[in-house]
Design an enzyme around this catalytic site. Sequence first.
Site, PDB file in Angstrom:
ATOM      1  N   ASP A  48       0.827  -1.204   0.000  1.00  0.00           N
ATOM      2  CA  ASP A  48       0.000   0.000   0.000  1.00  0.00           C
ATOM      3  C   ASP A  48       0.866   1.261   0.000  1.00  0.00           C
ATOM      4  O   ASP A  48       1.712   1.447   0.871  1.00  0.00           O
ATOM      5  CB  ASP A  48      -0.929  -0.014   1.219  1.00  0.00           C
ATOM      6  CG  ASP A  48      -2.231   0.702   0.958  1.00  0.00           C
ATOM      7  OD1 ASP A  48      -2.194   1.922   0.745  1.00  0.00           O
ATOM      8  OD2 ASP A  48      -3.281   0.028   0.950  1.00  0.00           O
ATOM      9  N   ARG A 106      -3.212  15.528   5.429  1.00  0.00           N
ATOM     10  CA  ARG A 106      -2.837  14.146   5.108  1.00  0.00           C
ATOM     11  C   ARG A 106      -2.931  13.909   3.601  1.00  0.00           C
ATOM     12  O   ARG A 106      -2.053  13.311   3.004  1.00  0.00           O
ATOM     13  CB  ARG A 106      -3.780  13.205   5.871  1.00  0.00           C
ATOM     14  CG  ARG A 106      -3.474  11.727   5.771  1.00  0.00           C
ATOM     15  CD  ARG A 106      -4.415  10.994   6.742  1.00  0.00           C
ATOM     16  NE  ARG A 106      -4.270   9.542   6.701  1.00  0.00           N
ATOM     17  CZ  ARG A 106      -3.415   8.848   7.434  1.00  0.00           C
ATOM     18  NH1 ARG A 106      -2.608   9.467   8.268  1.00  0.00           N
ATOM     19  NH2 ARG A 106      -3.365   7.538   7.341  1.00  0.00           N
ATOM     20  N   ASP A 107      -4.021  14.390   3.015  1.00  0.00           N
ATOM     21  CA  ASP A 107      -4.158  14.321   1.556  1.00  0.00           C
ATOM     22  C   ASP A 107      -3.697  15.632   0.926  1.00  0.00           C
ATOM     23  O   ASP A 107      -3.674  15.758  -0.311  1.00  0.00           O
ATOM     24  CB  ASP A 107      -5.621  14.057   1.165  1.00  0.00           C
ATOM     25  CG  ASP A 107      -6.103  12.715   1.701  1.00  0.00           C
ATOM     26  OD1 ASP A 107      -5.282  11.787   1.785  1.00  0.00           O
ATOM     27  OD2 ASP A 107      -7.294  12.605   2.068  1.00  0.00           O
ATOM     28  N   ASP A 123     -15.063   4.769   3.766  1.00  0.00           N
ATOM     29  CA  ASP A 123     -14.480   4.077   4.924  1.00  0.00           C
ATOM     30  C   ASP A 123     -14.493   4.883   6.207  1.00  0.00           C
ATOM     31  O   ASP A 123     -14.757   4.344   7.280  1.00  0.00           O
ATOM     32  CB  ASP A 123     -13.064   3.553   4.610  1.00  0.00           C
ATOM     33  CG  ASP A 123     -12.097   4.613   4.113  1.00  0.00           C
ATOM     34  OD1 ASP A 123     -12.534   5.724   3.793  1.00  0.00           O
ATOM     35  OD2 ASP A 123     -10.881   4.314   4.027  1.00  0.00           O
ATOM     36  N   ARG A 124     -14.223   6.168   6.105  1.00  0.00           N
ATOM     37  CA  ARG A 124     -14.139   6.974   7.319  1.00  0.00           C
ATOM     38  C   ARG A 124     -15.456   7.681   7.669  1.00  0.00           C
ATOM     39  O   ARG A 124     -15.483   8.538   8.537  1.00  0.00           O
ATOM     40  CB  ARG A 124     -12.991   7.984   7.196  1.00  0.00           C
ATOM     41  CG  ARG A 124     -11.601   7.304   7.084  1.00  0.00           C
ATOM     42  CD  ARG A 124     -10.488   8.319   7.161  1.00  0.00           C
ATOM     43  NE  ARG A 124      -9.166   7.752   6.995  1.00  0.00           N
ATOM     44  CZ  ARG A 124      -8.444   7.165   7.968  1.00  0.00           C
ATOM     45  NH1 ARG A 124      -8.959   7.048   9.172  1.00  0.00           N
ATOM     46  NH2 ARG A 124      -7.237   6.690   7.717  1.00  0.00           N
ATOM     47  N   ASP A 163       2.212   3.231   3.066  1.00  0.00           N
ATOM     48  CA  ASP A 163       1.173   4.252   3.029  1.00  0.00           C
ATOM     49  C   ASP A 163       0.959   4.902   4.392  1.00  0.00           C
ATOM     50  O   ASP A 163       1.014   6.123   4.523  1.00  0.00           O
ATOM     51  CB  ASP A 163      -0.142   3.654   2.544  1.00  0.00           C
ATOM     52  CG  ASP A 163      -1.203   4.732   2.450  1.00  0.00           C
ATOM     53  OD1 ASP A 163      -1.033   5.631   1.608  1.00  0.00           O
ATOM     54  OD2 ASP A 163      -2.173   4.695   3.225  1.00  0.00           O
ATOM     55  N   HIS A 174      -0.539  11.015  -0.894  1.00  0.00           N
ATOM     56  CA  HIS A 174      -0.210  10.068  -1.963  1.00  0.00           C
ATOM     57  C   HIS A 174       0.497  10.835  -3.083  1.00  0.00           C
ATOM     58  O   HIS A 174       0.542  12.060  -3.068  1.00  0.00           O
ATOM     59  CB  HIS A 174      -1.484   9.423  -2.521  1.00  0.00           C
ATOM     60  CG  HIS A 174      -2.224   8.609  -1.496  1.00  0.00           C
ATOM     61  ND1 HIS A 174      -3.477   8.117  -1.711  1.00  0.00           N
ATOM     62  CD2 HIS A 174      -1.871   8.209  -0.252  1.00  0.00           C
ATOM     63  CE1 HIS A 174      -3.877   7.446  -0.653  1.00  0.00           C
ATOM     64  NE2 HIS A 174      -2.919   7.490   0.257  1.00  0.00           N
TER      65      HIS A 174
HETATM   66  O1  3PG Z   1      -7.867   7.996   4.636  1.00  0.00           O
HETATM   67  C1  3PG Z   1      -6.651   8.098   4.529  1.00  0.00           C
HETATM   68  O2  3PG Z   1      -5.856   7.587   5.333  1.00  0.00           O
HETATM   69  C2  3PG Z   1      -6.092   8.936   3.401  1.00  0.00           C
HETATM   70  O3  3PG Z   1      -6.944  10.021   3.162  1.00  0.00           O
HETATM   71  C3  3PG Z   1      -6.017   8.167   2.139  1.00  0.00           C
HETATM   72  O4  3PG Z   1      -5.283   6.988   2.303  1.00  0.00           O
HETATM   73  P1  3PG Z   1      -5.759   5.629   1.648  1.00  0.00           P
HETATM   74  O5  3PG Z   1      -6.476   5.967   0.388  1.00  0.00           O
HETATM   75  O6  3PG Z   1      -4.448   4.945   1.376  1.00  0.00           O
HETATM   76  O7  3PG Z   1      -6.581   4.921   2.629  1.00  0.00           O
HETATM   77 MN    MN Z   2      -3.684   2.658  -0.289  1.00  0.00          MN
HETATM   78 MN    MN Z   3      -3.078   6.457   2.083  1.00  0.00          MN
END
Ligand code: 3PG
Ligand code: MN
Ligand code: MN
Length: 650
Positions: free
Chosen positions: A118, A260-261, A380-381, A522, A593
């Site tokens: 990752d 982070r992004d 996801d979040r 990652d 990223h």
């Molecule tokens: O949610 C995160 O940690 C980042 O915004 C994106 O990271 P991921 O796409 O690798 O989960």
């Molecule tokens: Mn990833």
């Molecule tokens: Mn990431």
Amino acid sequence: MGKGMGIIVSKKKKADDTAAPSPKDKEELAPVPKAAVEPAAAAAPAPPVEPAELAAPAPPAEPAAPGAAAEPATNSIPEAVAVKDGALESQKMSFDYKLQPHSTIPAPEGPLMVCILDGFGENEFKDEYNAVHVATTPTIDALRAVPKRFRTIKAHGTAVGLPSDADMGNSEVGHNALGSGQVVDQGARLVDMALETGKMFEGDGWKLISQAFSKHTVHFIGLLSDGGVHSRADQLFGCLRGAAARGAQRIRCHVLTDGRDVPDGSSVKYVEELEAVLAELREKGCDARIASGGGRMKVTMDRYEADWSMVKRGWDAHVLGKAPYTFTDAKTAVTTLRGPEDATVSDQYLDAFVIVDEAGAPVGTIEDGDAVVLFNFRADRMVEISKAFEYQDFTTFDRERYPVGLRFVGMMQYDGDLKLPANYLVPPPEILHVSGEFLVKNGITTFACSETQKFGHVTFFWNGNRSGYLDAKLEQYLEIPSDKIEFNKAPDMKAREITAASKEAILSGKYKVIRVNFANPDMVGHTGDLAATIRAVETVDACVKELLETVDQVNGRWIVTADHGNADDMVQRDKKGKPMKAEDGKPLPLTSHTLAPVPFFIGGKGLPDGVVLRDDVPDAGLANVASTTFNLLGYEAPGIYKPTMVQMAA
Ligand SMILES: O=C(O)[C@H](O)COP(=O)(O)O
Ligand SMILES: [Mn+2]
Ligand SMILES: [Mn+2]
């Protein structure tokens, strides 16, 4: 398997501004002097909720254990989880999933391992800030040296369904493409289109929130940046302007700072931009303010149930108006919480804060009858906070107060199986006929493993955003619990535990496909800590070596690849690619990223010498991996997938 190793089988469970003018009949609100709106709004109590509204549909109860599996005493294969979407099911029923043997590539004796590193990109900048380049990686170096079995593939932009090639890849779109063999328009693009066409404002989700426009508050909660991974500020602004133009009288924003992004420290700029938009709305008579916030890795945006306390902090700040810090404006909040220059707290980790009026009262708690919009498109979040808003009988933490008659929507529906949330502004991408469905319908067994932080990536995202097993009799998903710390402090993360569990699965003979995700490049890359990221890459290289040797022991085959870049560039660069430095001369860390392509390696003792990479698919991307996977399993690839990257040399 797993006893005494500390590993578990996942058990994913499943004030009315009465003083403000209200030109309700007009499309555009009449300008109102700012001073006339603000003091009244700050002092205004929440409006009473009409009894009729309170009788509005009660939120659903939390379903019992949705998602993956019940937790058995051992790692036996858990019960199946039903997929209930009728429309999707009927499409699948009429679809022919039968795989045909490959005309020239024989089936392997052992398993096929697909290993995802990752955030491990192949970056053009090969200097001291490229952790992939600097790290000592004898295993990956050796793989790169094998002719016709190494190439790079695209992992960003339109190749993975993002709006433009300026968009970096991410885990969601990357694993969607890897697992489905197809490129679909992703959330970022779908929201753009809904705003461009105006469809956003015509759907049922918008109709629901618009019920709150005249007498209640509309709250927008989400990640404030233009990272384009979970959300985009311009999309938030489009929604805010759309709501105000359609009569919303009172708007409150609850902002999660990024870093982070997007570069750390940029939160101040995004807060300023948002304040400018809110000021514009106030000029038009809408009482619009920021009400609460906090750093995305500390407040609200937990994922995969790694740390529910984050969500509780969010609930307390956004809904109850309780936080360790209060300020009278968001810019002061963010700059103060970041701290002095020599000891800065990252935007990602800012404490929760609440904006209060001169009397110290929160300016935007969430009250009965209000509307709440989660403006992130990525799932996801947002799943956990959605559960807290949506499920009346939610008990994971004490909500203290649950507003009655909420009009709650997500930017998208985050989980199609759970139908969570029930109401949303834009329909999510439909990803059909994913590779896992072909596998289970052909009786092929799979073991998928990662640690908590990436567990849903190799299961939920991989399976086209579907929670739970596709066929629990044929699949085993194993989650290794992640540490709950900043990952540069423990850059090995759970790579060794993942390796141990995967080796056991490979040697067990029970699985034909082994799918593994190593989170380190990652997750450590996101901290911006170069030294720790180098260590993360080295750890993963050592783990890959062990896995390849294990696959070789059973005459298997393997694919090693990645989902997007991250560790491959740890410094912000100017337009010419030159590393940028802060005033003190220190390099400016890059936490996000990258746009880099990712490596794609094939091999294994069980792979016939003649199987090599084609040279006629130069533009191949992550979506070309699934076809390749089927070929390496000895099957022709499904016709609907992007072309394979391998062939049997003549
Ligand atoms: O949610 C995160 O940690 C980042 O915004 C994106 O990271 P991921 O796409 O690798 O989960
Ligand atoms: Mn990833
Ligand atoms: Mn990431």
